[in-house]
Design an enzyme around this catalytic site. Structure first.
Site, PDB file in Angstrom:
ATOM      1  N   SER A 124      45.937  30.044  47.281  1.00  0.00           N
ATOM      2  CA  SER A 124      47.246  30.611  47.605  1.00  0.00           C
ATOM      3  C   SER A 124      47.743  30.077  48.940  1.00  0.00           C
ATOM      4  CB  SER A 124      47.089  32.135  47.691  1.00  0.00           C
ATOM      5  OG  SER A 124      48.246  32.719  48.234  1.00  0.00           O
ATOM      6  N   THR A 126      48.822  31.818  50.987  1.00  0.00           N
ATOM      7  CA  THR A 126      48.450  32.866  51.935  1.00  0.00           C
ATOM      8  C   THR A 126      47.278  32.434  52.819  1.00  0.00           C
ATOM      9  OG1 THR A 126      48.280  35.269  52.019  1.00  0.00           O
ATOM     10  CG2 THR A 126      46.790  34.172  50.534  1.00  0.00           C
ATOM     11  N   TYR A 148      42.875  40.006  51.211  1.00  0.00           N
ATOM     12  CA  TYR A 148      43.108  39.158  50.034  1.00  0.00           C
ATOM     13  C   TYR A 148      43.087  37.674  50.430  1.00  0.00           C
ATOM     14  CZ  TYR A 148      45.755  36.444  46.666  1.00  0.00           C
ATOM     15  OH  TYR A 148      46.158  35.441  45.822  1.00  0.00           O
ATOM     16  N   LYS A 152      40.481  34.256  49.565  1.00  0.00           N
ATOM     17  CA  LYS A 152      40.864  32.910  49.110  1.00  0.00           C
ATOM     18  C   LYS A 152      40.318  31.846  50.076  1.00  0.00           C
ATOM     19  CE  LYS A 152      43.121  34.009  45.406  1.00  0.00           C
ATOM     20  NZ  LYS A 152      42.549  33.702  44.092  1.00  0.00           N
TER      21      LYS A 152
HETATM   22  P1  NAD Z   1      46.951  38.340  37.336  1.00  0.00           P
HETATM   23  O1  NAD Z   1      46.441  39.593  37.935  1.00  0.00           O
HETATM   24  O2  NAD Z   1      48.067  38.426  36.368  1.00  0.00           O
HETATM   25  O3  NAD Z   1      45.752  37.531  36.636  1.00  0.00           O
HETATM   26  C1  NAD Z   1      44.424  37.615  37.105  1.00  0.00           C
HETATM   27  C2  NAD Z   1      43.559  37.976  35.914  1.00  0.00           C
HETATM   28  O4  NAD Z   1      42.191  38.049  36.312  1.00  0.00           O
HETATM   29  C3  NAD Z   1      43.922  39.339  35.309  1.00  0.00           C
HETATM   30  O5  NAD Z   1      44.152  39.164  33.931  1.00  0.00           O
HETATM   31  C4  NAD Z   1      42.685  40.196  35.569  1.00  0.00           C
HETATM   32  O6  NAD Z   1      42.460  41.128  34.527  1.00  0.00           O
HETATM   33  C5  NAD Z   1      41.591  39.146  35.666  1.00  0.00           C
HETATM   34  N1  NAD Z   1      40.417  39.513  36.477  1.00  0.00           N
HETATM   35  C6  NAD Z   1      40.394  39.931  37.773  1.00  0.00           C
HETATM   36  N2  NAD Z   1      39.128  40.090  38.171  1.00  0.00           N
HETATM   37  C7  NAD Z   1      38.319  39.753  37.132  1.00  0.00           C
HETATM   38  C8  NAD Z   1      36.917  39.693  36.920  1.00  0.00           C
HETATM   39  N3  NAD Z   1      36.062  40.030  37.903  1.00  0.00           N
HETATM   40  N4  NAD Z   1      36.450  39.318  35.709  1.00  0.00           N
HETATM   41  C9  NAD Z   1      37.308  38.982  34.717  1.00  0.00           C
HETATM   42  N5  NAD Z   1      38.641  39.009  34.837  1.00  0.00           N
HETATM   43  C10 NAD Z   1      39.147  39.389  36.045  1.00  0.00           C
HETATM   44  O7  NAD Z   1      47.328  37.352  38.542  1.00  0.00           O
HETATM   45  P2  NAD Z   1      48.106  35.979  38.512  1.00  0.00           P
HETATM   46  O8  NAD Z   1      49.411  36.170  39.194  1.00  0.00           O
HETATM   47  O9  NAD Z   1      48.069  35.388  37.168  1.00  0.00           O
HETATM   48  O10 NAD Z   1      47.188  35.145  39.506  1.00  0.00           O
HETATM   49  C11 NAD Z   1      46.144  34.320  39.033  1.00  0.00           C
HETATM   50  C12 NAD Z   1      45.371  33.787  40.213  1.00  0.00           C
HETATM   51  O11 NAD Z   1      46.268  33.073  41.066  1.00  0.00           O
HETATM   52  C13 NAD Z   1      44.728  34.854  41.088  1.00  0.00           C
HETATM   53  O12 NAD Z   1      43.472  34.391  41.534  1.00  0.00           O
HETATM   54  C14 NAD Z   1      45.686  34.999  42.251  1.00  0.00           C
HETATM   55  O13 NAD Z   1      45.032  35.435  43.419  1.00  0.00           O
HETATM   56  C15 NAD Z   1      46.193  33.576  42.394  1.00  0.00           C
HETATM   57  N6  NAD Z   1      47.535  33.498  42.996  1.00  0.00           N
HETATM   58  C16 NAD Z   1      48.562  34.224  42.458  1.00  0.00           C
HETATM   59  C17 NAD Z   1      49.814  34.183  43.055  1.00  0.00           C
HETATM   60  C18 NAD Z   1      50.957  35.029  42.546  1.00  0.00           C
HETATM   61  O14 NAD Z   1      51.843  35.356  43.320  1.00  0.00           O
HETATM   62  N7  NAD Z   1      50.997  35.390  41.259  1.00  0.00           N
HETATM   63  C19 NAD Z   1      50.023  33.362  44.167  1.00  0.00           C
HETATM   64  C20 NAD Z   1      48.956  32.620  44.677  1.00  0.00           C
HETATM   65  C21 NAD Z   1      47.710  32.697  44.074  1.00  0.00           C
HETATM   66  C1  WQD Z   2      58.938  37.559  48.850  1.00  0.00           C
HETATM   67  C2  WQD Z   2      60.069  37.915  49.811  1.00  0.00           C
HETATM   68  C3  WQD Z   2      59.620  39.910  51.064  1.00  0.00           C
HETATM   69  C4  WQD Z   2      59.686  42.611  47.592  1.00  0.00           C
HETATM   70  C5  WQD Z   2      52.951  37.411  48.167  1.00  0.00           C
HETATM   71  C6  WQD Z   2      51.543  37.325  48.678  1.00  0.00           C
HETATM   72  C7  WQD Z   2      51.034  35.929  48.580  1.00  0.00           C
HETATM   73  C8  WQD Z   2      51.206  35.373  47.169  1.00  0.00           C
HETATM   74  C9  WQD Z   2      52.583  35.584  46.639  1.00  0.00           C
HETATM   75  C10 WQD Z   2      49.171  35.625  45.957  1.00  0.00           C
HETATM   76  C11 WQD Z   2      59.565  38.397  51.180  1.00  0.00           C
HETATM   77  C12 WQD Z   2      60.814  40.123  50.156  1.00  0.00           C
HETATM   78  C13 WQD Z   2      59.747  41.497  48.410  1.00  0.00           C
HETATM   79  C14 WQD Z   2      60.700  43.613  47.709  1.00  0.00           C
HETATM   80  C15 WQD Z   2      61.747  42.298  49.440  1.00  0.00           C
HETATM   81  N1  WQD Z   2      50.353  36.020  46.233  1.00  0.00           N
HETATM   82  N2  WQD Z   2      60.751  41.345  49.326  1.00  0.00           N
HETATM   83  N3  WQD Z   2      61.692  43.415  48.626  1.00  0.00           N
HETATM   84  O1  WQD Z   2      55.085  38.154  50.378  1.00  0.00           O
HETATM   85  O2  WQD Z   2      55.837  35.763  49.989  1.00  0.00           O
HETATM   86  O3  WQD Z   2      53.771  36.557  48.942  1.00  0.00           O
HETATM   87  O4  WQD Z   2      52.964  36.948  46.808  1.00  0.00           O
HETATM   88  O5  WQD Z   2      48.517  34.785  46.486  1.00  0.00           O
HETATM   89  O6  WQD Z   2      49.698  35.976  48.956  1.00  0.00           O
HETATM   90  O7  WQD Z   2      51.531  37.739  50.037  1.00  0.00           O
HETATM   91  O8  WQD Z   2      55.921  37.389  48.101  1.00  0.00           O
HETATM   92  O9  WQD Z   2      57.340  38.373  46.349  1.00  0.00           O
HETATM   93  O10 WQD Z   2      56.084  39.924  47.900  1.00  0.00           O
HETATM   94  O11 WQD Z   2      57.998  38.628  48.787  1.00  0.00           O
HETATM   95  O12 WQD Z   2      62.662  42.177  50.253  1.00  0.00           O
HETATM   96  O13 WQD Z   2      60.661  44.639  47.019  1.00  0.00           O
HETATM   97  O14 WQD Z   2      60.794  39.030  49.256  1.00  0.00           O
HETATM   98  O15 WQD Z   2      59.807  40.566  52.295  1.00  0.00           O
HETATM   99  O16 WQD Z   2      60.477  37.935  52.139  1.00  0.00           O
HETATM  100  P1  WQD Z   2      55.197  36.998  49.486  1.00  0.00           P
HETATM  101  P2  WQD Z   2      56.803  38.644  47.722  1.00  0.00           P
END
Ligand code: NAD
Ligand code: WQD
Length: 336
Positions: A124, A126, A148, A152
């Protein structure tokens, strides 16, 4: 190839499963459904016109994973499984460390035993944290600011250490920016449990009438309109990024990180305007104070992924909002 997707029933995983099936790969999914629904898998099969193999169990169950690898059919793994809510990770850090780190070490042990040594990891943006510059480059230091993000960053470090151990592992670390949108069919999409943490699912629930208004977290940032700026990447482009990574894995004993983002930022109000255009109705909104831990602005420098993976984001924010709206309006309560 036959690809194992841990967490493949989730948001990014289900879209990647679909892209892999469409490209002719075999797909095996392991997911404990803690944050997802088996219905996403049925719909992926329906869209692809092909079936996948699904196992409902925790990735920390190394014995069951070992049995899955035992027949020797899996060529590579994409590791999505993890918990991802920033606020929850602050309240329940042990659960986050146990799940995210434990799932990764369990998976690596099972892979090593089965001599499967290619893994793409869902990292991520992040991991960069508050580094100063808004445009993130892979060479910047990791500086995560919440548990979180720490998980990562730690997993990236674990992968680097395992790569350096000389056992032949090849790791592609994909740092996603802000995934949004849905498959253009509107049959699969993002289905968060409870109140959405992320902007686009919240806006979509306002548009469909599940919530009265969007709360905008601050309009006094040093950005063009004062609201936070992020790099929103269409989930189908992100899915394609996994195919590109699998096709161009690093050399043996290497772990390489890539930013997967568009390479520009949009403000909260830009997103609201794009979504209003997509759904044809106004999104009521109210500005409240800043959310703790938020940055003013960040976006990807995606040049490395373009140069080394031949990948670039193709879809626009308008496409993402149109697709998210198609999903949300046809499935107002998600998969349930
Ligand atoms: P999601 O929660 O929809 O998918 C994650 C899946 O993993 C879920 O289906 C959950 O049931 C499963 N899971 C969690 N822990 C588990 C375990 N111990 N064993 C088996 N299954 C397990 O999330 P997503 O948005 O699809 O994200 C996928 C990956 O990408 C995650 O690792 C997340 O941290 C990373 N990521 C997501 C975002 C985002 O904003 N969506 C951004 C950056 C990174
Ligand atoms: C986006 C923008 C908020 C909700 C997060 C995680 C990051 C990654 C992606 C997994 C920001 C604003 C949001 C709302 C708002 N996930 N906002 N009202 O914070 O960039 O990232 O998700 O890895 O780790 O931190 O994404 O969608 O929460 O916010 O004003 O109800 O929208 O302040 O500027 P973010 P977000």
């Amino acid at each position: 190839m036959a690809i194992l997707l841990t967490g493949g029933a989730g948001y990014v995983g289900s879209h990647t499963a679909l892209a892999l099936l469409r490209a002719g790969h075999d797909v095996v999914v392991v997911d404990n459904l803690e944050n997802s629904s088996a219905e996403s898998m049925h719909r992926v099969e329906e869209l692809a016109g092909r079936s996948l193999t699904f196992g409902q169990f925790d990735v920390r169950d190394t014995d069951r994973l070992g049995k899955l690898f035992a027949d020797g059919s899996i060529d590579a793994v994409v590791h999505f499984a993890g918990l991802k809510a920033v606020g929850e990770s602050v309240a329940e850090p042990l659960r986050y460390y146990a799940n995210n780190i434990g799932a990764t070490t369990s998976l690596l042990a099972a892979m090593d035993a089965a001599e499967v040594r290619q893994l793409v990891f869902s990292s991520s943006a992040t991991v960069y944290g508050d580094g100063g510059e808004p445009e993130y480059v892979e060479s910047m230091p990791r500086n995560p600011v919440n548990p979180y993000g720490q998980t990562k960053a730690m997993i990236e470090r674990i992968l680097e250490d395992v790569a350096a151990s000389g056992r032949g592992f090849r790791f592609s670390i994909l740092r996603y920016f802000n995934p949004v949108g849905a498959d253009e069919s509107g049959r699969i999409g993002e289905d968060p449990r409870g109140v959405p943490n992320n902007l686009v699912p919240f806006v979509a629930q306002v548009a469909v009438g599940r919530r009265p208004e969007l709360l905008v977290f601050g309009d006094d940032y040093e950005t063009a309109d004062g609201t936070g700026v992020r790099d929103y990447i269409h989930v189908a482009d992100l899915a394609d990024g996994h195919l590109a990574a699998l096709a161009s894995m690093p050399a043996a004993d290497r772990a390489v990180a890539y930013n997967l983002g568009v390479g520009r930022g949009w403000s909260v109000l830009d997103v609201v305007t794009a979504f209003e255009k997509a759904c044809g109705r106004p999104i009521p909104r109210r500005v409240i104070g800043r959310r703790a831990g938020d940055l003013a602005a960040c976006w990807a420098n995606p040049a490395k992924a373009r140069a080394e993976l031949g990948w670039t984001a193709r879809r626009s924010l308008d496409d993402a909002c149109a697709d998210a709206w198609r999903w949300q309006s046809a499935n107002p309560s998600g998969y349930s």
